[in-house]
Design a protein around this motif. Sequence first.
Motif, mmCIF file in Angstrom:
data_model
loop_
_atom_site.group_PDB
_atom_site.id
_atom_site.type_symbol
_atom_site.label_atom_id
_atom_site.label_comp_id
_atom_site.label_asym_id
_atom_site.label_seq_id
_atom_site.Cartn_x
_atom_site.Cartn_y
_atom_site.Cartn_z
ATOM 1 N N GLY A 96 0.527 -0.886 0.075
ATOM 2 C CA GLY A 96 0.180 0.545 0.061
ATOM 3 C C GLY A 96 0.973 1.164 -0.041
ATOM 4 N N PRO A 97 -0.069 2.350 -0.150
ATOM 5 C CA PRO A 97 0.946 3.453 -0.489
ATOM 6 C C PRO A 97 1.901 3.750 1.007
ATOM 7 N N ILE A 98 2.600 4.869 0.264
ATOM 8 C CA ILE A 98 3.951 5.153 1.620
ATOM 9 C C ILE A 98 3.863 6.472 2.402
ATOM 10 N N THR A 99 4.394 7.077 3.539
ATOM 11 C CA THR A 99 4.013 8.525 3.352
ATOM 12 C C THR A 99 5.455 8.606 3.057
ATOM 13 N N LEU A 100 5.608 9.780 2.654
ATOM 14 C CA LEU A 100 7.995 10.604 2.926
ATOM 15 C C LEU A 100 7.217 12.011 3.086
ATOM 16 N N ASP A 101 8.235 12.750 3.868
ATOM 17 C CA ASP A 101 8.508 14.541 3.568
ATOM 18 C C ASP A 101 8.661 14.820 2.200
ATOM 19 N N PRO A 102 8.177 15.403 1.961
ATOM 20 C CA PRO A 102 8.273 16.224 0.881
ATOM 21 C C PRO A 102 9.520 16.660 0.734
ATOM 22 N N ALA A 103 10.060 17.410 1.815
ATOM 23 C CA ALA A 103 11.744 17.024 1.009
ATOM 24 C C ALA A 103 12.904 16.443 1.460
ATOM 25 N N ALA A 104 12.050 14.314 1.512
ATOM 26 C CA ALA A 104 12.367 13.417 1.547
ATOM 27 C C ALA A 104 13.686 13.387 -0.302
ATOM 28 N N LYS A 105 14.986 13.071 0.343
ATOM 29 C CA LYS A 105 16.039 13.260 -1.330
ATOM 30 C C LYS A 105 16.004 13.085 -1.929
ATOM 31 N N ILE A 106 15.164 11.956 -1.962
ATOM 32 C CA ILE A 106 14.083 10.949 -2.941
ATOM 33 C C ILE A 106 14.197 11.433 -3.851
ATOM 34 N N PHE A 107 12.902 12.396 -3.908
ATOM 35 C CA PHE A 107 12.764 14.050 -4.756
ATOM 36 C C PHE A 107 13.275 14.739 -5.508
ATOM 37 N N HIS A 108 14.447 15.118 -4.189
ATOM 38 C CA HIS A 108 15.839 16.297 -4.884
ATOM 39 C C HIS A 108 16.359 15.617 -5.947
ATOM 40 N N TYR A 109 16.732 14.383 -4.988
ATOM 41 C CA TYR A 109 18.534 14.332 -5.507
ATOM 42 C C TYR A 109 18.397 12.901 -6.544
ATOM 43 N N GLY A 110 17.113 12.550 -6.184
ATOM 44 C CA GLY A 110 17.108 11.220 -6.825
ATOM 45 C C GLY A 110 18.125 9.958 -6.319
ATOM 46 N N GLN A 111 18.413 10.392 -5.174
ATOM 47 C CA GLN A 111 18.735 9.124 -4.059
ATOM 48 C C GLN A 111 17.825 7.823 -4.450
ATOM 49 N N SER A 112 18.482 6.854 -5.328
ATOM 50 C CA SER A 112 17.244 5.898 -5.487
ATOM 51 C C SER A 112 18.395 4.108 -6.266
ATOM 52 N N ILE A 113 18.267 3.266 -5.768
ATOM 53 C CA ILE A 113 18.249 2.449 -6.736
ATOM 54 C C ILE A 113 17.433 0.604 -6.502
ATOM 55 N N PHE A 114 17.780 0.271 -7.751
ATOM 56 C CA PHE A 114 16.952 -0.860 -7.373
ATOM 57 C C PHE A 114 17.513 -2.521 -8.416
ATOM 58 N N GLU A 115 16.749 -3.537 -8.388
ATOM 59 C CA GLU A 115 16.696 -4.701 -8.281
ATOM 60 C C GLU A 115 15.806 -5.091 -9.509
ATOM 61 N N GLY A 116 15.823 -5.985 -10.292
ATOM 62 C CA GLY A 116 15.069 -6.853 -10.740
ATOM 63 C C GLY A 116 15.148 -8.091 -10.729
ATOM 64 N N MET A 117 14.364 -9.451 -9.961
ATOM 65 C CA MET A 117 14.573 -10.011 -10.176
ATOM 66 C C MET A 117 13.204 -11.451 -10.330
ATOM 67 N N LYS A 118 13.556 -12.490 -10.243
ATOM 68 C CA LYS A 118 11.886 -13.284 -10.253
ATOM 69 C C LYS A 118 11.421 -14.860 -9.664
ATOM 70 N N ALA A 119 10.351 -15.001 -9.774
ATOM 71 C CA ALA A 119 10.401 -15.607 -8.837
ATOM 72 C C ALA A 119 9.218 -16.921 -9.749
ATOM 73 N N TYR A 120 9.973 -18.597 -9.678
ATOM 74 C CA TYR A 120 8.765 -18.896 -10.584
ATOM 75 C C TYR A 120 8.638 -20.376 -10.274
ATOM 76 N N LYS A 121 7.442 -20.787 -10.333
ATOM 77 C CA LYS A 121 6.333 -22.259 -10.161
ATOM 78 C C LYS A 121 6.914 -22.967 -10.918
ATOM 79 N N ASP A 122 7.133 -24.569 -10.654
ATOM 80 C CA ASP A 122 7.288 -25.102 -10.915
ATOM 81 C C ASP A 122 5.809 -26.309 -10.866
ATOM 82 N N ALA A 123 5.761 -27.156 -11.887
ATOM 83 C CA ALA A 123 4.586 -27.931 -12.105
ATOM 84 C C ALA A 123 3.922 -28.851 -10.532
#
Length: 356
Positions: free
Chosen positions: A56-83
């Motif tokens: 669900g949604p999260i609350t952030l301070d409008p001055a959170a540095k992600i908004f101003h200086y883009g300090q943000s990283i991520f990954e991409g992974m996958k989970a699989y289910k077999d038969a």
Amino acid sequence: MKTTTKSDIKITKTNHSKIQDTDFDNLAFGQVFSDHMLVCDYKDGKWHAPEIVPYGPITLDPAAKIFHYGQSIFEGMKAYKDASGGVFLFRPMENIRRLNISAKRLAIPEVPEDYFFEGLKTLLKVEKDWIPTAEGSSLYIRPYVFATGAGFHASPANAYKFIIACAPSGAYFSGKVNVLIEEKYSRSANGGVGFAKAGGNYAGQFYPTQLAKDKGYQQVIWTDDTSHEYIEEAGAMNIFARINDTLITAPISDRILDGVTRKSILDIAKAEGIKTEVRKISVNELIEASKDGSLKELFGAGTAAVISPISGFGFRDEDFELPILEHTYAEKLKKLIIDIQTNKAEDPFGWRVEVM
Ligand code: COI
């Protein structure tokens, strides 16, 4: 490092599951999200214990540095289910280590590996019914860290949030893509953050990609930022070219992401007896090979799309079509890697990790 066992991870379950409203037979990529997410906060100089909470949604301070200086990283992974209901991850430690390589470059405190791995396994146990089984689908996992600490001073934040959210997903692209070789804009530069999965690397691609789309292409092929003579990545993916029967990809560098799919494809191709080369590929070589017929295939490779074949490329005012082959490396390698990921084939490399 504090070891996180499952019992350390507090789980708060949702009272309103969305699973019955989800059409698992028609999944787009990354559009619906599962019921829960993992959240872990960094404050007072340390990472605090991860928790599983309703998505669900999260609350952030409008001055959170992600908004101003883009300090943000991520990954991409996958989970699989077999038969038989077994749940698997593919080379998860590669993503965990790479997240922290990105963290270091963006001056973000590194996430304890056990918080990530144990937290992810616990999340998957809670979300196991969200893992789709239809061919070509999987549970796409998005781990990310961003600066929540507030302040307009251009310096690293003092607080961060690590989240793992999941999206049952189908194919990233449908069909082949037509690409434009980019000569003006650059995705990354020496000494920059191109090797990291920094959010800004992707934001910087949107405008040049839109310009390419306006010209009738779906993606951009990035070239090196100094001479624009060498191809480096395809959209948000690593790039492979097949010239005659040799599979070639650009070497990783400051500017190129060390893709898990990229290196797995190289290993699978070698094991299949395909000649591989990791070296610079010039635009000129590509054009000459296209003209003399030795350029057989071009494709992008990444976690989301796995392998995405390219139908043709534009350079300046000329378009070059790739031949239509009956048996492609792209098809063969895609099947081989997916069969390993989904437990349909032996895994001689030891990449598959059974989660439950
Ligand atoms: C992935 O392939 O998982 C990526 O991280 C690329 C993303 C833009 C979907």
